[in-house]
Design an enzyme around this catalytic site. Sequence first.
Site: not given
Length: 388
Positions: A1-3, A26, A6-7, A118, A191, A95
């Site tokens: 989960m990225s925050g 991550m 979508d995820s 996501g 990022c 990545c």
Amino acid sequence: MSGGVDSSVAAFLLQSQGYDVHAVYMHNWEARDAGGRACTSEQDWQDVQAVCRHLGIASQNVQRVDFVKDYWTDVFEPTLQDYAAGRTPNPDIACNSYIKFGKLFDRFADQFDWIATGHYARIELDTDGNPRLLKAVDPSKDQTYFLHQVSPSILRQTLFPVGDLYKSRVKEIAAEIGLPTASKKESMGICFVGKRKQFGEFLEEYLEQKSGRFVTLDGSVKGEHRGLSYFTVGQCARLPGEAEKWYVAKKDMLTGDITVVNGWYHPALLARSAIVSSWNWIPQAPTTLSSSPLRAQAAHRYHESLSGCSVYSIPSTNDHLEVRYAIEFDVPQRAVAEGQWIVLYDGDVCLGGGTIVDVGPSVFQLEQSEKKRRSNMTHECPPYFIFK
């Protein structure tokens, strides 16, 4: 989960389908710039925890894992090397293949049955149980281009819960279930560059720039530039004092000169072919490719319109041990550059792809060669043939 939304919605959908969901965040980057963190890492981690509390995922099933060193070694340093060599890399693809569907998958492969993200993509299994990577239902959000290097063996154990939904519906679900991140803006860009920096400014911190001149095809000097890495083929050069737009057609890594042309579709910006290596087939290479070319549709940039093409296998040699492929486009393609990734499709099915290691002659070069050939033929022919 990225925050992100979508995820978070992906986790909810999996819960709704009866899966026992564990969350992994991550942490890939730590650098700071003058205005704060280059990435929103800490805030994103807090958002992941808030979403998990909202969804009832126990705190002991929510982990933050550190891949900073792996990301630096497998993604960031190769990206810098590509820019230094004048290529046009895509770190998001690296990545996914090396970190998210590489190191992350390897770390948890023995603990869980599936990895889910996501991403906007779909997976189907054929009659032999091999995975097929399909475009997302929402064409504007499809991310198969970024996933084409993921190993088929990992795709076989991957779920993309939002791939069957439009982005608008994902946002609706987030609002309906009251996710704390329902109104969070979508993250864009790379990022490690950070929100406060232009990409050129970022590169200055890591690469010694080679300045040079802007020159035209006939050798006229149009100005000077501060560094080759700031430019990629097809990009607007923004020449000072020029009312018309000029575009980068070629970069000379030895002299530092950048050849510029006037016109978005100038023949010097168009290529008919490219040589590709580091290929990943999904699920495997066509058995007929060794004897006949493969017909497919190709994209050499994300969200680029697909172009019909023929794919030819180039056997390995002492100089090139791995199999490479020649891609011949039905229609000349604009701004094809070394380091980009060519991804093949058969309708909605992503067949895989590889990185461009050489670009064929431009349409301009082919036209000039043809003019020279005809001129030589004319001078060599006897007078009676010329005027007959």
